[in-house]
Design a protein around this motif. Structure first.
Motif, PDB file in Angstrom:
ATOM      1  N   LYS A 171      -5.996  -3.522  -5.479  1.00 43.25           N
ATOM      2  CA  LYS A 171      -7.023  -4.113  -6.423  1.00 43.25           C
ATOM      3  C   LYS A 171      -7.481  -5.538  -6.021  1.00 43.25           C
ATOM      4  O   LYS A 171      -6.657  -6.288  -5.231  1.00 43.25           O
ATOM      5  CB  LYS A 171      -6.402  -4.169  -7.851  1.00 43.25           C
ATOM      6  N   ARG A 217      -3.725   3.986  -2.141  1.00 43.27           N
ATOM      7  CA  ARG A 217      -3.238   2.857  -1.267  1.00 43.27           C
ATOM      8  C   ARG A 217      -3.974   1.734  -1.379  1.00 43.27           C
ATOM      9  O   ARG A 217      -3.757   0.545  -0.829  1.00 43.27           O
ATOM     10  CB  ARG A 217      -3.250   3.344   0.063  1.00 43.27           C
ATOM     11  N   THR A 218      -5.290   1.595  -1.876  1.00 45.81           N
ATOM     12  CA  THR A 218      -6.209   0.340  -1.920  1.00 45.81           C
ATOM     13  C   THR A 218      -5.526  -0.437  -3.047  1.00 45.81           C
ATOM     14  O   THR A 218      -5.211  -0.215  -4.220  1.00 45.81           O
ATOM     15  CB  THR A 218      -7.558   0.849  -2.261  1.00 45.81           C
ATOM     16  N   ARG A 224       0.936  -1.156  -0.081  1.00 41.74           N
ATOM     17  CA  ARG A 224      -0.022   0.032  -0.086  1.00 41.74           C
ATOM     18  C   ARG A 224       1.072   1.246  -0.193  1.00 41.74           C
ATOM     19  O   ARG A 224       0.474   2.163  -0.831  1.00 41.74           O
ATOM     20  CB  ARG A 224      -0.927   0.070   1.232  1.00 41.74           C
TER      21      ARG A 224
END
Length: 104
Positions: A45, A42-43, A32
């Motif tokens: 997939k 920062r998310t 992240r």
């Protein structure tokens, strides 16, 4: 075999020349932060959680806990990391998560 006091022992790499070394990218907070540093959110997939990401590393780079680490001449920056290992015996090939606990 008799026990040897740690002070009198020379610790070495448990497997000095393993046949294969794979560096798994599994520390999620690190991933992240890398995305954030590159300007991405920062998310992670969803595919990150479905497909394990790894890279191959050289078995010749394995050293023991107190061994000197060779550095190529002219290197200005040196990246070092603490690594842990999982040794999978001969029965551990292409296992599903359900099969893994039952493999000898």
């Amino acid at each position: 075999m008799r026990p040897v006091p740690l002070a009198g022992a020379m610790l070495r790499a448990p497997i000095p020349r393993p046949p294969s070394v794979r560096d798994c990218l599994c520390f999620l907070e690190h991933m992240r932060n890398c995305q954030h540093a590159s300007g991405a959110p920062r998310t992670l997939k969803d595919t990150w959680y479905e497909i394990p990401a790894f890279s191959f590393a050289s078995p010749a780079t394995i050293v023991g806990p107190y061994d000197d680490v060779p550095i190529s001449p002219g290197i200005a920056w040196f990246d070092f990391e603490l690594e842990i290992a999982a040794v999978i015996g001969p029965g551990g090939r292409d296992l599903t998560p359900e099969q893994a606990p039952r493999t000898p």
